[in-house]
Design an enzyme around this catalytic site. Structure first.
Site, PDB file in Angstrom:
ATOM      1  N   GLU A 156      -5.923  -3.488   0.330  1.00  0.00           N
ATOM      2  CA  GLU A 156      -6.114  -4.539   1.341  1.00  0.00           C
ATOM      3  C   GLU A 156      -7.327  -5.416   1.051  1.00  0.00           C
ATOM      4  O   GLU A 156      -7.581  -6.386   1.744  1.00  0.00           O
ATOM      5  CB  GLU A 156      -6.303  -3.891   2.734  1.00  0.00           C
ATOM      6  CG  GLU A 156      -5.046  -3.268   3.323  1.00  0.00           C
ATOM      7  CD  GLU A 156      -4.859  -1.809   2.914  1.00  0.00           C
ATOM      8  OE1 GLU A 156      -5.386  -1.403   1.850  1.00  0.00           O
ATOM      9  OE2 GLU A 156      -4.174  -1.072   3.644  1.00  0.00           O
ATOM     10  N   TRP A 178     -16.979  17.842  12.517  1.00  0.00           N
ATOM     11  CA  TRP A 178     -16.198  17.395  11.363  1.00  0.00           C
ATOM     12  C   TRP A 178     -16.709  18.030  10.076  1.00  0.00           C
ATOM     13  O   TRP A 178     -17.917  18.082   9.838  1.00  0.00           O
ATOM     14  CB  TRP A 178     -16.285  15.876  11.225  1.00  0.00           C
ATOM     15  CG  TRP A 178     -15.543  15.121  12.288  1.00  0.00           C
ATOM     16  CD1 TRP A 178     -14.693  15.632  13.223  1.00  0.00           C
ATOM     17  CD2 TRP A 178     -15.599  13.709  12.515  1.00  0.00           C
ATOM     18  NE1 TRP A 178     -14.202  14.628  14.014  1.00  0.00           N
ATOM     19  CE2 TRP A 178     -14.746  13.431  13.606  1.00  0.00           C
ATOM     20  CE3 TRP A 178     -16.275  12.642  11.906  1.00  0.00           C
ATOM     21  CZ2 TRP A 178     -14.552  12.140  14.101  1.00  0.00           C
ATOM     22  CZ3 TRP A 178     -16.076  11.360  12.404  1.00  0.00           C
ATOM     23  CH2 TRP A 178     -15.219  11.118  13.479  1.00  0.00           C
ATOM     24  N   LYS A 225     -11.281  19.166  11.538  1.00  0.00           N
ATOM     25  CA  LYS A 225     -11.938  19.100  12.839  1.00  0.00           C
ATOM     26  C   LYS A 225     -12.105  20.528  13.347  1.00  0.00           C
ATOM     27  O   LYS A 225     -11.183  21.115  13.902  1.00  0.00           O
ATOM     28  CB  LYS A 225     -11.123  18.241  13.811  1.00  0.00           C
ATOM     29  CG  LYS A 225     -11.245  16.756  13.500  1.00  0.00           C
ATOM     30  CD  LYS A 225      -9.906  16.068  13.399  1.00  0.00           C
ATOM     31  CE  LYS A 225     -10.043  14.713  12.712  1.00  0.00           C
ATOM     32  NZ  LYS A 225      -8.791  14.252  12.111  1.00  0.00           N
ATOM     33  N   THR A 241       0.860  -1.183   0.000  1.00  0.00           N
ATOM     34  CA  THR A 241       0.000   0.000   0.000  1.00  0.00           C
ATOM     35  C   THR A 241       0.895   1.231   0.000  1.00  0.00           C
ATOM     36  O   THR A 241       1.930   1.255   0.656  1.00  0.00           O
ATOM     37  CB  THR A 241      -0.880   0.074   1.251  1.00  0.00           C
ATOM     38  OG1 THR A 241      -0.026   0.089   2.382  1.00  0.00           O
ATOM     39  CG2 THR A 241      -1.823  -1.085   1.325  1.00  0.00           C
TER      40      THR A 241
HETATM   41  P1  AMP Z   1      -5.598   2.209  -2.359  1.00  0.00           P
HETATM   42  O1  AMP Z   1      -5.384   1.013  -1.541  1.00  0.00           O
HETATM   43  O2  AMP Z   1      -4.339   2.901  -2.728  1.00  0.00           O
HETATM   44  O3  AMP Z   1      -6.474   1.986  -3.533  1.00  0.00           O
HETATM   45  O4  AMP Z   1      -6.380   3.252  -1.439  1.00  0.00           O
HETATM   46  C1  AMP Z   1      -7.595   2.940  -0.820  1.00  0.00           C
HETATM   47  C2  AMP Z   1      -8.236   4.203  -0.350  1.00  0.00           C
HETATM   48  O5  AMP Z   1      -8.606   5.015  -1.455  1.00  0.00           O
HETATM   49  C3  AMP Z   1      -9.512   4.007   0.419  1.00  0.00           C
HETATM   50  O6  AMP Z   1      -9.286   3.675   1.766  1.00  0.00           O
HETATM   51  C4  AMP Z   1     -10.187   5.366   0.246  1.00  0.00           C
HETATM   52  O7  AMP Z   1      -9.679   6.306   1.156  1.00  0.00           O
HETATM   53  C5  AMP Z   1      -9.778   5.761  -1.139  1.00  0.00           C
HETATM   54  N1  AMP Z   1     -10.836   5.430  -2.105  1.00  0.00           N
HETATM   55  C6  AMP Z   1     -10.933   4.365  -2.909  1.00  0.00           C
HETATM   56  N2  AMP Z   1     -12.034   4.433  -3.675  1.00  0.00           N
HETATM   57  C7  AMP Z   1     -12.675   5.568  -3.335  1.00  0.00           C
HETATM   58  C8  AMP Z   1     -13.888   6.216  -3.756  1.00  0.00           C
HETATM   59  N3  AMP Z   1     -14.661   5.721  -4.707  1.00  0.00           N
HETATM   60  N4  AMP Z   1     -14.212   7.381  -3.149  1.00  0.00           N
HETATM   61  C9  AMP Z   1     -13.444   7.916  -2.188  1.00  0.00           C
HETATM   62  N5  AMP Z   1     -12.298   7.371  -1.760  1.00  0.00           N
HETATM   63  C10 AMP Z   1     -11.918   6.210  -2.326  1.00  0.00           C
END
Ligand code: AMP
Length: 542
Positions: free
Chosen positions: A328, A442, A437, A183
């Site tokens: 994940e 929020w 915040k 990640t």
């Molecule tokens: P990654 O593992 O790099 O794909 O990141 C995952 C994170 O991307 C999630 O925990 C969210 O914070 C963000 N994320 C993924 N899809 C979306 C979505 N459709 N809208 C908003 N945030 C998203």
């Protein structure tokens, strides 16, 4: 117990053999320079067999990690199957990370062999002296190449020299590791996620369900999302499982490249992060391309602004499907399809639903949890941390002794803050750490950004928290005007636009204009960089 079903392992060999038997004439195309490389699933299968032989001859055994440092291409797809199907672990390396992080990841995973695209050689060559576990580099090139990597071999030469006979594919238990991805964490070192065969197969089934992304044999699928970002959202696996035609853009990711590919290759499913589609949208606003072949554009990775979903639908007739997931989670968690009774809703309410991240796909369970550890009601109002569980969600990070903070009673804590409405649709309000915040309340930066990006003169906008003597934090809007309005957009216009759209106390205290929003390695807004840049910004007295 007597009379139960067979214990049939859910592994990638099953997907590979199925595709080989059923779809030998189906095409896989990749943009290479100004031309297209085309071959069939039968050719692909033949080369996957050869690659497995090659890896054996280099001493890659069961469980060994094989890195890929590559764009989205047919060769990368070959690695996607040959490595896990022979019992080793495909480790897709994010080519856009900082060099220090790439070194950390390769060493942490102890990659034994790395497959690298010719165009990416300079990046890897700089790091090679610090990669003690890597015993061999395989260069994926279309012709002659030069490199300082040692020892190295040419992918094409190795494949040519490999035995042409069928590889003796092993029986792989479903809980064996198939792939891994780190990640791109914003704090600390990247963390490894190890995908089992079972997780990927079950995820593929779910992804192909009609109410999910719904891939079929009749689709032409183009993953624009990189193959190093959560397995390109699993699309190469699920597309192969159902025998879709596949198109890979290689390194050609500019709006014009994508518009041409969609038009010429008659793409029906094109998947990528919002930034990619925002860029394409601005091209399509000015120039005509025929994108009518598109059936659905799955968008995730960060929030798809409602204005973009609406714009594609109304002006271009293209349907964006908003989805949410995480590395994940293999990665899909939710998808925003309308339920049947919503089809008669007013257009405005339909778009409001489609701009949410959607409902949990079959196979994923979710809940929202408040600060006291209590589950939040599904009322669309109260915010809580999103937690998930299911067969394709990690149980722990790879070789990471301190991952327990990411879990709670068997649930994975996503770090995303959500509301869940009575229909079960989640809306990502923010990352926990990005929320503003303000005086104990929020403010969702994502919501503010989406509103601002609906302004006709705005190209992109990011909202960050800056410290405030009275309210602890207040929002600052960082706005990129469209090129035509570069010096013709004022902060007051943005605020005026927002006044009728958000609660008064949510209004940003200030608006600054920037050249572009900094992006992370996978194309998300990098607010960390903006927070650093504006940490001493003095907010005007309001
Ligand atoms: P990654 O593992 O790099 O794909 O990141 C995952 C994170 O991307 C999630 O925990 C969210 O914070 C963000 N994320 C993924 N899809 C979306 C979505 N459709 N809208 C908003 N945030 C998203």
């Amino acid at each position: 117990m007597d009379g139960l079903m067979m214990d049939f392992p859910l592994n990638l060999n099953y997907i590979l053999q199925r595709a080989h038997k059923l779809f030998p004439r189906k095409e896989i195309a990749t943009k290479v320079g100004s031309a297209m490389h085309r071959y069939t699933y039968a050719d692909f299968y033949e080369r996957v067999n050869r690659l497995a032989h090659v890896l054996d001859s280099l001493g890659v055994g069961p469980g060994d990690r094989v890195g890929t440092f590559a764009w989205n291409t047919y060769r990368h797809l070959e690695a996607y199957f040959a490595i896990p199907c022979k019992g080793s672990v495909l480790h897709t390396l994010n080519i856009r990370l900082f060099p220090e992080q790439i070194v950390y990841i390769i060493n942490h995973a102890a990659d034994k062999v790395i497959l690298v695209d010719q165009t990416l050689l300079p990046l890897l060559e700089k790091l090679a002296g610090r990669l003690p576990t890597v015993k061999h580099y395989i260069v994926m090139a279309d012709g002659a190449y030069q490199t300082t990597l040692t020892p190295h071999s040419s992918y094409e030469q190795l494949l040519r020299d490999a035995p042409s006979g069928r590889y003796a594919w092993p029986e792989i238990p479903e809980n064996q590791a198939a792939a891994m991805c780190y990640t791109s964490g914003t704090t600390g070192n990247p963390k490894g996620v190890l995908y089992s065969h079972r997780a990927i197969v079950l995820h593929s089934f779910s992804e192909c369900m009609a109410d999910s992304v719904g891939l079929t044999e009749r689709d032409t699928v183009m993953p624009v999302v990189p193959m190093f970002h959560a397995n390109a959202w699993g699309l190469p696996f699920s597309a192969t499982m159902v025998g879709s035609r596949q198109v890979y853009p290689g390194p050609h990711l500019q709006p014009r490249d994508l518009a041409e590919l969609i038009q010429e290759e008659k793409i029906t499913v094109a998947a990528g992060v919002p930034t990619i589609w925002l860029g394409l949208y601005h091209l399509l606003e000015r120039e005509r391309y025929d994108i009518s072949s598109l059936r659905v554009m799955p968008v995730g990775g960060s929030a798809a602004p409602r204005s973009m979903i609406e714009g594609y639908q109304k002006k271009l007739g293209a349907t964006i499907l908003h989805a949410w997931g995480m590395t994940e989670m293999t990665p899909i968690g939710t998808v925003s399809q309308l339920k049947s009774h919503m089809l008669s809703w007013p257009e405005d309410e339909q778009f409001a639903i489609r701009a949410k991240q959607g409902v949990m796909v079959p196979g994923v369970e979710l809940r929202g949890v408040d600060n006291e550890g209590k589950e939040i009601p599904w009322d669309g109002q109260i915010m809580g941390e999103l937690q998930v569980r299911g067969p394709w969600i990690i149980r722990e990070y790879y070789h990471e002794p301190n991952s327990s903070a990411s879990f709670m009673d068997g649930w994975f804590r996503t770090g995303d803050v959500v509301t869940i409405d009575p229909e079960g649709y989640i809306q990502i309000v923010d990352r926990t750490k990005d929320l503003v915040k303000s005086g104990g309340e929020w403010i969702s930066t994502v919501d503010l950004e989406n509103q601002i990006m609906g302004h006709p003169k705005v190209l992109e906008a990011a909202v960050i928290a800056v410290s405030h003597p009275k309210w602890q934090e207040r929002p600052l809007a960082c706005v990129v005007p469209k090129p035509d309005f570069k010096d013709h957009l004022t902060g007051e216009e943005i605020l005026e636009y927002l006044r009728s759209r958000v609660a008064r106390w949510w209004l940003p205290d200030d608006v600054v204009f920037i050249e572009s929003v900094p992006k992370t390695s996978v194309g998300k807004f990098d607010k960390k960089v903006l927070r650093e840049r504006f940490k001493n910004h003095i907010l005007p007295d309001m």
